[in-house]
Write a protein that holds these residues in place. Structure first.
Motif, mmCIF file in Angstrom:
data_model
loop_
_atom_site.group_PDB
_atom_site.id
_atom_site.type_symbol
_atom_site.label_atom_id
_atom_site.label_comp_id
_atom_site.label_asym_id
_atom_site.label_seq_id
_atom_site.Cartn_x
_atom_site.Cartn_y
_atom_site.Cartn_z
ATOM 1 N N PRO A 214 4.913 -7.030 26.860
ATOM 2 C CA PRO A 214 4.017 -6.516 27.919
ATOM 3 C C PRO A 214 4.324 -5.065 28.238
ATOM 4 O O PRO A 214 5.484 -4.680 28.237
ATOM 5 C CB PRO A 214 4.322 -7.420 29.109
ATOM 6 N N PRO A 215 3.324 -4.264 28.506
ATOM 7 C CA PRO A 215 1.905 -4.628 28.459
ATOM 8 C C PRO A 215 1.416 -4.682 27.014
ATOM 9 O O PRO A 215 1.752 -3.816 26.204
ATOM 10 C CB PRO A 215 1.215 -3.490 29.210
ATOM 11 N N LEU A 216 0.645 -5.730 26.696
ATOM 12 C CA LEU A 216 0.127 -5.885 25.347
ATOM 13 C C LEU A 216 -0.777 -4.712 25.007
ATOM 14 O O LEU A 216 -1.577 -4.279 25.829
ATOM 15 C CB LEU A 216 -0.657 -7.191 25.221
ATOM 16 N N GLY A 217 -0.638 -4.194 23.814
ATOM 17 C CA GLY A 217 -1.464 -3.079 23.387
ATOM 18 C C GLY A 217 -0.901 -2.467 22.121
ATOM 19 O O GLY A 217 0.036 -3.002 21.525
ATOM 20 N N PRO A 218 -1.475 -1.341 21.696
ATOM 21 C CA PRO A 218 -1.004 -0.711 20.459
ATOM 22 C C PRO A 218 0.428 -0.205 20.611
ATOM 23 O O PRO A 218 0.880 0.087 21.714
ATOM 24 C CB PRO A 218 -1.981 0.447 20.251
ATOM 25 N N PHE A 219 1.114 -0.120 19.487
ATOM 26 C CA PHE A 219 2.469 0.417 19.490
ATOM 27 C C PHE A 219 2.424 1.880 19.910
ATOM 28 O O PHE A 219 1.582 2.644 19.437
ATOM 29 C CB PHE A 219 3.116 0.291 18.107
ATOM 30 N N LYS A 220 3.319 2.280 20.780
ATOM 31 C CA LYS A 220 3.368 3.669 21.248
ATOM 32 C C LYS A 220 4.012 4.592 20.207
ATOM 33 O O LYS A 220 3.738 5.770 20.157
ATOM 34 C CB LYS A 220 4.168 3.762 22.555
ATOM 35 N N CYS A 221 4.904 4.014 19.408
ATOM 36 C CA CYS A 221 5.556 4.771 18.344
ATOM 37 C C CYS A 221 5.853 3.810 17.203
ATOM 38 O O CYS A 221 5.661 2.601 17.322
ATOM 39 C CB CYS A 221 6.833 5.448 18.853
ATOM 40 N N ALA A 222 6.330 4.340 16.089
ATOM 41 C CA ALA A 222 6.526 3.544 14.884
ATOM 42 C C ALA A 222 7.874 2.823 14.822
ATOM 43 O O ALA A 222 8.048 1.922 14.017
ATOM 44 C CB ALA A 222 6.365 4.436 13.658
ATOM 45 N N SER A 223 8.823 3.175 15.682
ATOM 46 C CA SER A 223 10.157 2.581 15.568
ATOM 47 C C SER A 223 10.182 1.057 15.764
ATOM 48 O O SER A 223 10.970 0.385 15.094
ATOM 49 C CB SER A 223 11.141 3.270 16.509
ATOM 50 N N THR B 258 0.808 -1.224 0.000
ATOM 51 C CA THR B 258 0.000 0.000 0.000
ATOM 52 C C THR B 258 0.836 1.267 0.000
ATOM 53 O O THR B 258 0.340 2.324 -0.359
ATOM 54 C CB THR B 258 -0.929 0.051 1.231
ATOM 55 N N GLY B 259 2.072 1.188 0.446
ATOM 56 C CA GLY B 259 2.915 2.372 0.521
ATOM 57 C C GLY B 259 2.593 3.272 1.697
ATOM 58 O O GLY B 259 3.035 4.420 1.740
ATOM 59 N N ILE B 260 1.839 2.765 2.672
ATOM 60 C CA ILE B 260 1.523 3.605 3.830
ATOM 61 C C ILE B 260 2.749 3.753 4.720
ATOM 62 O O ILE B 260 3.689 2.964 4.656
ATOM 63 C CB ILE B 260 0.331 3.049 4.641
ATOM 64 N N ARG B 261 2.742 4.785 5.536
ATOM 65 C CA ARG B 261 3.841 5.032 6.478
ATOM 66 C C ARG B 261 3.683 4.138 7.694
ATOM 67 O O ARG B 261 2.570 3.735 8.030
ATOM 68 C CB ARG B 261 3.825 6.499 6.914
ATOM 69 N N ASN B 262 4.794 3.864 8.379
ATOM 70 C CA ASN B 262 4.709 2.986 9.541
ATOM 71 C C ASN B 262 3.867 3.603 10.656
ATOM 72 O O ASN B 262 3.176 2.892 11.383
ATOM 73 C CB ASN B 262 6.077 2.526 10.034
ATOM 74 N N GLY B 263 3.856 4.915 10.787
ATOM 75 C CA GLY B 263 2.994 5.567 11.768
ATOM 76 C C GLY B 263 1.520 5.398 11.428
ATOM 77 O O GLY B 263 0.673 5.267 12.308
ATOM 78 N N GLU B 264 1.209 5.394 10.140
ATOM 79 C CA GLU B 264 -0.162 5.170 9.695
ATOM 80 C C GLU B 264 -0.579 3.731 9.982
ATOM 81 O O GLU B 264 -1.720 3.467 10.360
ATOM 82 C CB GLU B 264 -0.299 5.477 8.209
ATOM 83 N N LEU B 265 0.356 2.813 9.830
ATOM 84 C CA LEU B 265 0.079 1.409 10.128
ATOM 85 C C LEU B 265 -0.267 1.232 11.605
ATOM 86 O O LEU B 265 -1.188 0.498 11.944
ATOM 87 C CB LEU B 265 1.283 0.541 9.760
ATOM 88 N N CYS B 266 0.445 1.940 12.469
ATOM 89 C CA CYS B 266 0.177 1.868 13.914
ATOM 90 C C CYS B 266 -1.240 2.321 14.243
ATOM 91 O O CYS B 266 -1.834 1.834 15.202
ATOM 92 C CB CYS B 266 1.160 2.748 14.690
ATOM 93 N N ALA B 267 -1.779 3.254 13.467
ATOM 94 C CA ALA B 267 -3.084 3.840 13.764
ATOM 95 C C ALA B 267 -4.260 3.027 13.216
ATOM 96 O O ALA B 267 -5.401 3.284 13.582
ATOM 97 C CB ALA B 267 -3.147 5.265 13.224
ATOM 98 N N ILE B 268 -3.999 2.043 12.341
ATOM 99 C CA ILE B 268 -5.095 1.278 11.739
ATOM 100 C C ILE B 268 -5.820 0.473 12.814
ATOM 101 O O ILE B 268 -5.197 -0.197 13.637
ATOM 102 C CB ILE B 268 -4.584 0.354 10.619
ATOM 103 N N GLN B 269 -7.138 0.561 12.772
ATOM 104 C CA GLN B 269 -7.972 -0.187 13.703
ATOM 105 C C GLN B 269 -8.709 -1.286 12.943
ATOM 106 O O GLN B 269 -8.853 -1.228 11.718
ATOM 107 C CB GLN B 269 -8.953 0.747 14.402
ATOM 108 N N LEU B 270 -9.185 -2.274 13.675
ATOM 109 C CA LEU B 270 -9.890 -3.398 13.059
ATOM 110 C C LEU B 270 -11.058 -2.912 12.202
ATOM 111 O O LEU B 270 -11.300 -3.437 11.123
ATOM 112 C CB LEU B 270 -10.380 -4.370 14.127
#
Length: 120
Positions: A73-82, A6-18
């Motif tokens: 842990p703690p399991l959850g969304p990525f806090k940043c894209a790195s 898709t060419g999306i940015r890694n930060g955009e990938l972090c924000a994708i929701q189900l």
């Protein structure tokens, strides 16, 4: 695969929701883009199959709307894209490709070529 197809940015990938995946239309809603505009990107069949496999078999079973979650842990969304770039580098290395000092998720964005409409 989603980064590469898709060419999306890694930060955009972090924000994708189900809820951002439209399986029937074969699209992914991308929010919080660099230009502050939401957009829709195509979801290729092979990428969709890999995403479905991840959701059903590998995604941690936690109550989070985010598609991709940290296994640390703690399991959850990525806090940043790195961390995503580290994952991409590791997958390249696993495939026998050594990157220089610079490289990772953004390399996939730079190598992405948007499909051209038929007849152009």
């Amino acid at each position: 695969m989603l980064l590469a197809t898709t060419g999306i940015r890694n930060g955009e990938l972090c924000a994708i929701q189900l809820q951002d995946i439209n399986w029937r239309a074969g699209e992914v809603f991308v929010r919080r883009t660099k230009g502050k505009h939401d957009r829709v990107v195509p979801l290729l069949e092979e990428t969709g199959a890999a995403l479905a496999n991840y959701i059903l078999r590998a995604r941690p079973k936690v109550d989070s709307p985010h598609l991709f979650l940290s296994f640390t842990p703690p399991l959850g969304p990525f806090k940043c894209a790195s961390p995503l770039s580290r994952i991409v580098r590791k997958r390249f290395r696993h495939g026998g490709i050594e990157l220089g000092r610079v490289g990772g998720a953004h390399l996939l964005r730079l190598s992405y070529q948007r499909p051209q409409p038929f007849g152009t």
